[in-house]
Write a protein that holds these residues in place. Structure first.
Motif, PDB file in Angstrom:
ATOM      1  N   ALA A 159       0.831  -1.201   0.000  1.00 47.57           N
ATOM      2  CA  ALA A 159       0.000   0.000   0.000  1.00 47.57           C
ATOM      3  C   ALA A 159       0.872   1.261   0.000  1.00 47.57           C
ATOM      4  O   ALA A 159       0.573   2.236  -0.702  1.00 47.57           O
ATOM      5  CB  ALA A 159      -0.930  -0.006   1.212  1.00 47.57           C
ATOM      6  N   TYR A 160       1.965   1.232   0.771  1.00 47.80           N
ATOM      7  CA  TYR A 160       2.867   2.383   0.782  1.00 47.80           C
ATOM      8  C   TYR A 160       3.527   2.571  -0.576  1.00 47.80           C
ATOM      9  O   TYR A 160       3.672   3.701  -1.061  1.00 47.80           O
ATOM     10  CB  TYR A 160       3.937   2.201   1.862  1.00 47.80           C
ATOM     11  CG  TYR A 160       5.016   3.251   1.797  1.00 47.80           C
ATOM     12  CD1 TYR A 160       4.772   4.559   2.210  1.00 47.80           C
ATOM     13  CD2 TYR A 160       6.279   2.942   1.287  1.00 47.80           C
ATOM     14  CE1 TYR A 160       5.762   5.533   2.117  1.00 47.80           C
ATOM     15  CE2 TYR A 160       7.266   3.906   1.198  1.00 47.80           C
ATOM     16  CZ  TYR A 160       6.996   5.196   1.618  1.00 47.80           C
ATOM     17  OH  TYR A 160       7.980   6.158   1.523  1.00 47.80           O
ATOM     18  N   HIS A 161       3.933   1.475  -1.207  1.00 43.82           N
ATOM     19  CA  HIS A 161       4.547   1.583  -2.531  1.00 43.82           C
ATOM     20  C   HIS A 161       3.549   2.097  -3.565  1.00 43.82           C
ATOM     21  O   HIS A 161       3.932   2.808  -4.501  1.00 43.82           O
ATOM     22  CB  HIS A 161       5.104   0.224  -2.952  1.00 43.82           C
ATOM     23  CG  HIS A 161       6.310  -0.182  -2.189  1.00 43.82           C
ATOM     24  ND1 HIS A 161       6.769  -1.483  -2.119  1.00 43.82           N
ATOM     25  CD2 HIS A 161       7.172   0.552  -1.421  1.00 43.82           C
ATOM     26  CE1 HIS A 161       7.845  -1.531  -1.370  1.00 43.82           C
ATOM     27  NE2 HIS A 161       8.115  -0.308  -0.930  1.00 43.82           N
ATOM     28  N   ALA A 162       2.274   1.749  -3.402  1.00 46.78           N
ATOM     29  CA  ALA A 162       1.248   2.302  -4.298  1.00 46.78           C
ATOM     30  C   ALA A 162       1.161   3.807  -4.129  1.00 46.78           C
ATOM     31  O   ALA A 162       1.063   4.558  -5.121  1.00 46.78           O
ATOM     32  CB  ALA A 162      -0.104   1.644  -4.002  1.00 46.78           C
ATOM     33  N   LEU A 163       1.210   4.281  -2.888  1.00 49.12           N
ATOM     34  CA  LEU A 163       1.178   5.723  -2.640  1.00 49.12           C
ATOM     35  C   LEU A 163       2.435   6.400  -3.185  1.00 49.12           C
ATOM     36  O   LEU A 163       2.377   7.541  -3.654  1.00 49.12           O
ATOM     37  CB  LEU A 163       1.034   5.995  -1.145  1.00 49.12           C
ATOM     38  CG  LEU A 163      -0.312   5.616  -0.522  1.00 49.12           C
ATOM     39  CD1 LEU A 163      -0.277   5.798   0.995  1.00 49.12           C
ATOM     40  CD2 LEU A 163      -1.435   6.448  -1.121  1.00 49.12           C
ATOM     41  N   THR A 164       3.562   5.701  -3.124  1.00 53.56           N
ATOM     42  CA  THR A 164       4.801   6.268  -3.660  1.00 53.56           C
ATOM     43  C   THR A 164       4.705   6.456  -5.174  1.00 53.56           C
ATOM     44  O   THR A 164       5.076   7.508  -5.716  1.00 53.56           O
ATOM     45  CB  THR A 164       5.986   5.352  -3.316  1.00 53.56           C
ATOM     46  OG1 THR A 164       6.064   5.184  -1.897  1.00 53.56           O
ATOM     47  CG2 THR A 164       7.287   5.953  -3.810  1.00 53.56           C
ATOM     48  N   MET A 165       4.206   5.429  -5.867  1.00 48.59           N
ATOM     49  CA  MET A 165       4.048   5.542  -7.323  1.00 48.59           C
ATOM     50  C   MET A 165       3.034   6.634  -7.683  1.00 48.59           C
ATOM     51  O   MET A 165       3.254   7.425  -8.614  1.00 48.59           O
ATOM     52  CB  MET A 165       3.591   4.203  -7.899  1.00 48.59           C
ATOM     53  CG  MET A 165       4.585   3.072  -7.721  1.00 48.59           C
ATOM     54  SD  MET A 165       6.066   3.319  -8.729  1.00 48.59           S
ATOM     55  CE  MET A 165       7.087   1.967  -8.141  1.00 48.59           C
ATOM     56  N   ALA A 166       1.922   6.685  -6.938  1.00 46.89           N
ATOM     57  CA  ALA A 166       0.927   7.721  -7.191  1.00 46.89           C
ATOM     58  C   ALA A 166       1.499   9.107  -6.905  1.00 46.89           C
ATOM     59  O   ALA A 166       1.209  10.074  -7.632  1.00 46.89           O
ATOM     60  CB  ALA A 166      -0.312   7.470  -6.338  1.00 46.89           C
TER      61      ALA A 166
END
Length: 227
Positions: free
Chosen positions: A98-105
């Motif tokens: 989930a954190y990596h998704a926020l990083t990409m976003a």
């Protein structure tokens, strides 16, 4: 992006080193999921380094699309059912995805914010060149300029509040950098003496250190937009 060349070069070096690390991890990974995840992280670091120098602005929409797709990929991993063991397993793994998704976003959002300064400039020059030599009645240039200014007004409407919009990501990634730094220091303090135990902790420490540096870079880059 930065007016101080030393900061720009330092951030570029950090991003390229981080991207190289992820590329090396992708080459060493035996699982397809880890290979894809590391490739996406390497690509994100390269795109952010290019963002510092405003390279390849013509491909900005493609870059945003790739980063958005990467964010969706990590979201899928985070919310996948436990039966799909190829995706993130356990609460800690889901939280990391989930954190990596926020990083990409966040990287995609930063690209969109940084692109607002170059798109209008590229769109106005051809319009002025085409209308200057042609003698026109007064109402026609006004209509033409209104039509040419429409994309600029759209961009202004979408990203007119970019500084305010960048405050929340700045706070989020700043807090993430502090959290990963605490985890890194706590891992060092609780390290045991046997060599095999310390060797097993070494990749975890490297990951926490890398995440802390990456979050700090994201916070700094968003901070330059917020001020």
């Amino acid at each position: 992006m930065f007016n101080i060349p030393a900061i720009t070069w330092t951030l570029t070096a950090v991003l390229l080193l981080s991207g190289s690390y992820h590329a090396l991890q992708a080459a060493r990974s035996r699982q397809r999921r880890d290979r894809v995840n590391n490739i996406l992280h390497a690509l994100m670091n390269i795109l952010m380094a290019a963002m510092l120098w405003n390279l390849a602005p013509a491909t900005m929409l493609a870059q945003i699309a790739v980063l958005t797709g990467a964010a969706l990929w990590f979201v899928i991993q985070a919310v996948a059912r436990p039966e799909f063991k190829t995706f993130c397993a356990g609460s800690q793994g889901r939280l990391k995805c989930a954190y990596h998704a926020l990083t990409m976003a966040g990287a995609a959002l930063m690209l969109a914010m940084m692109g607002q300064g170059t798109t209008p400039a590229q769109g106005t020059a051809p319009a002025q060149t085409m209308t200057m030599p042609m003698p026109m009645p007064m109402p026609m240039p006004a209509t033409h300029h209104a039509m040419a200014a429409a994309p600029q007004n759209t961009a202004t409407a979408m990203f007119g509040h970019s500084p305010a919009l960048a405050i929340l990501p700045t706070i989020f990634f700043g807090a993430a950098a502090v959290a990963f730094l605490i985890l890194l220091l706590r891992g060092r303090a609780t390290a045991t003496t046997p060599s095999h135990a310390s060797a097993s902790r070494l990749p975890v420490r490297a990951e926490h250190g890398l995440e802390a540096i990456g979050a700090a870079v994201m916070a700094l880059m968003f901070a330059t937009i917020a001020v």
